[in-house]
Design an enzyme around this catalytic site. Structure first.
Site, PDB file in Angstrom:
ATOM      1  CE1 TYR A  75      81.743 -63.509  39.679  1.00 46.87           C
ATOM      2  CE2 TYR A  75      79.448 -63.897  39.105  1.00 46.87           C
ATOM      3  CZ  TYR A  75      80.456 -63.891  40.045  1.00 46.87           C
ATOM      4  OH  TYR A  75      80.200 -64.261  41.351  1.00 46.87           O
ATOM      5  CE1 TYR A  96      75.648 -68.950  42.557  1.00 45.71           C
ATOM      6  CE2 TYR A  96      76.994 -66.967  42.364  1.00 45.71           C
ATOM      7  CZ  TYR A  96      76.856 -68.337  42.261  1.00 45.71           C
ATOM      8  OH  TYR A  96      77.929 -69.109  41.882  1.00 45.71           O
TER       9      TYR A  96
END
Length: 512
Positions: A459, A386
């Protein structure tokens, strides 16, 4: 300094009082089933809160009866922190969803049970502003903001926590008394350390956040429309695919290398490409393709030129079938149609890493091997890369609890499957994938070594605290927080001296 927060307009709360649901209640299965599918808890009670005072009551009840307590906002934690068997009381914040402007703090108030989509819609339609945060509109604001949330506008506007002005949190003192406090970023605020800890310190560590206030640090005046970033009128949304068929290891390496090189070259804060955000998902061979979704936060020919230059750079020397779809959309339409996770049928395990530079040739080779292994047929595995950096990297590492401030990419490792009986197989695959990519640093992305700068706390990955998978001698706390961890421990000692708020990767009290 404006010290006392005002109540947002409208009804005081969605419920006449906290709704206490036990295991025999018909509402119980719906409330305990709100998390991701890989985890299911069985708490004795779920308290649905509609106001901060309800949360105070629920926390006080848990402390009084010595019951482990956890809090759920959107239910998207990737580890079983809320669904831990030790948790006996869950506080559900889904009744706290108001978005308003608070004239007393001169900031926008967002209750912790709101979803990102609700926050985007209300801020934009009410005042023409937004908070740069995640792409999934059904994710809850509550836990998302705490980890240093990022999303499509972060390269041009910074992280959500860079715009966080204040938090309201329910905390427990050393005598076991629960109360709510408001902590701001004002230098004169005696509670400022609690605000700082919630700018990337992760959820479930210091108390229960019930409300956030947002105002950009460079905002001036009292006009609400000037206190947060204004999103673009429209965005150029795009979706690209590359066929796996005909893509050998050389072509795969070119795609990943081109993407990494572009990210290195165009992630400075003054780059015109900060308006472009993308998520490249390198899928397993059985999936038949690689996909990329993204947007350019601009309109007309300027957006088209940026996207064309980006796609041209990525496709240099690849030579495999490629498709590109693009569509100009009003910004709010795009924000509300982002990828959702609530309806996913999959069990998921995520791992992550910040990248200060592109993946090395050895790391790309490891990724190619893991994505093409024939002894693991699951199509539901991927490496996501990303785009990152830009305005994010203009903030000093110690200014917020989010310490990673010089990365150009986020790497996200994903395994997804449906059958619980296959858990061990899929966990073994993603663990070996991560270990191979970071083989030179003990199987984890050790900060300051090579191209790595640790991992992303939103995460969460309990393997980082397991010596079987982290052989680096670098503790999980450093991987997430770097040099900020000791300061977070000091905040923990002050605001949660009884360690009421804890989980498998919780900030630990400082050593005595």
């Amino acid at each position: 300094m404006r010290r006392r927060a005002s109540q947002p307009p409208g009804p005081a709360c969605a419920f006449p009082g906290p709704v206490r649901v036990t295991q025999q209640d018909v509402r119980y299965p719906s409330l305990v089933g709100r998390g991701l599918r890989r985890f299911r808890g069985s708490p004795d009670e779920v308290w649905v809160a509609g106001a901060t005072e309800h949360v105070v009551q629920a926390v006080q009840h848990a402390v009084r009866h010595d019951m482990r307590v956890a809090v759920r906002s959107g239910g998207h934690c990737y580890e079983g922190f809320v669904d831990d068997p030790a948790v006996r009381v869950v506080i559900d914040l889904s009744g706290m969803r108001k978005v308003s402007f608070d004239p007393l703090l001169n900031a926008f108030a967002v209750e912790a049970g709101a979803t990102l989509g609700e926050m985007y819609r209300d801020l934009f339609l009410g005042w023409g502003v937004t908070v740069p945060a995640g792409w999934c509109p059904d994710v809850g604001v509550g836990g998302h903001i705490l980890g240093g949330a990022y999303g499509p506008l972060c390269r041009s506007a910074g992280l959500s926590t860079d715009h966080l002005y204040a938090v309201e949190a329910v905390v427990v003192d050393r005598h076991g008394t629960a109360r709510s406090v408001v902590a701001t970023r004002e230098p004169s605020d005696p509670y400022r350390d609690l605000w700082w800890a919630h700018t990337g310190g992760g959820g479930g560590n210091f108390g229960t956040v019930t409300r956030y206030w947002f105002r950009s640090p460079d905002a001036d005046g009292d006009d609400p429309a000037g206190l947060l970033p204004a999103p673009p009128a429209s965005v150029l949304s795009f979706h690209a695919e590359w066929d796996w068929q005909g893509m050998d290891e050389t072509a795969f390496g070119r795609l990943v290398g081109n993407h990494g090189q572009w990210s290195e070259q165009h992630s400075s804060p003054d780059s015109p490409f900060t308006s472009l955000y993308s998520e490249l998902h390198l899928l397993r061979l059985p999936a038949g393709r690689h996909v990329m979704d993204g947007q350019v936060a601009d309109t007309g020919p300027a957006a088209e030129r940026l996207l064309d230059a980006y796609i041209t750079a990525l496709n240099q020397g690849i030579g495999t079938p490629f498709t590109l779809q693009k569509q100009q959309l009003p910004w709010l339409t795009s924000a509300l149609r982002g990828p959702g996770v609530d309806a996913s049928p999959y069990r998921v395990k995520l791992k992550a890493g910040y990248l200060r530079r592109r993946l090395t040739d050895q790391q790309i080779a490891a990724a190619y091997h893991q994505l093409t292994r024939t002894d693991y047929p699951n199509p539901g595995g991927a490496l996501g890369l990303y785009t990152y950096g830009g305005k994010v990297n203009t903030v000093a590492p110690e200014a917020t609890a989010t310490a990673q401030r010089d990365s150009v990419l986020k790497a996200v490792y994903v395994a997804a499957w449906e059958d619980p009986a296959e858990d061990d197989t899929h966990l073994a695959w993603i663990r070996s994938f991560y270990r191979d990519v970071y083989a030179d640093t003990g199987g984890v992305p050790v900060p300051g070594t090579g191209n790595s700068d640790g991992s992303f706390v939103n995460y969460p990955d309990t393997d980082l605290a397991d010596p079987r998978w982290n052989t680096s001698a670098t503790p999980w706390s450093t991987l997430y927080y770097k040099d900020n961890y000791a300061r977070l421990q000091t905040v923990k000692a002050r605001w949660d001296p009884r360690n009421v708020f804890t989980h498998a990767l919780a900030v630990e009290p400082p050593p005595t």
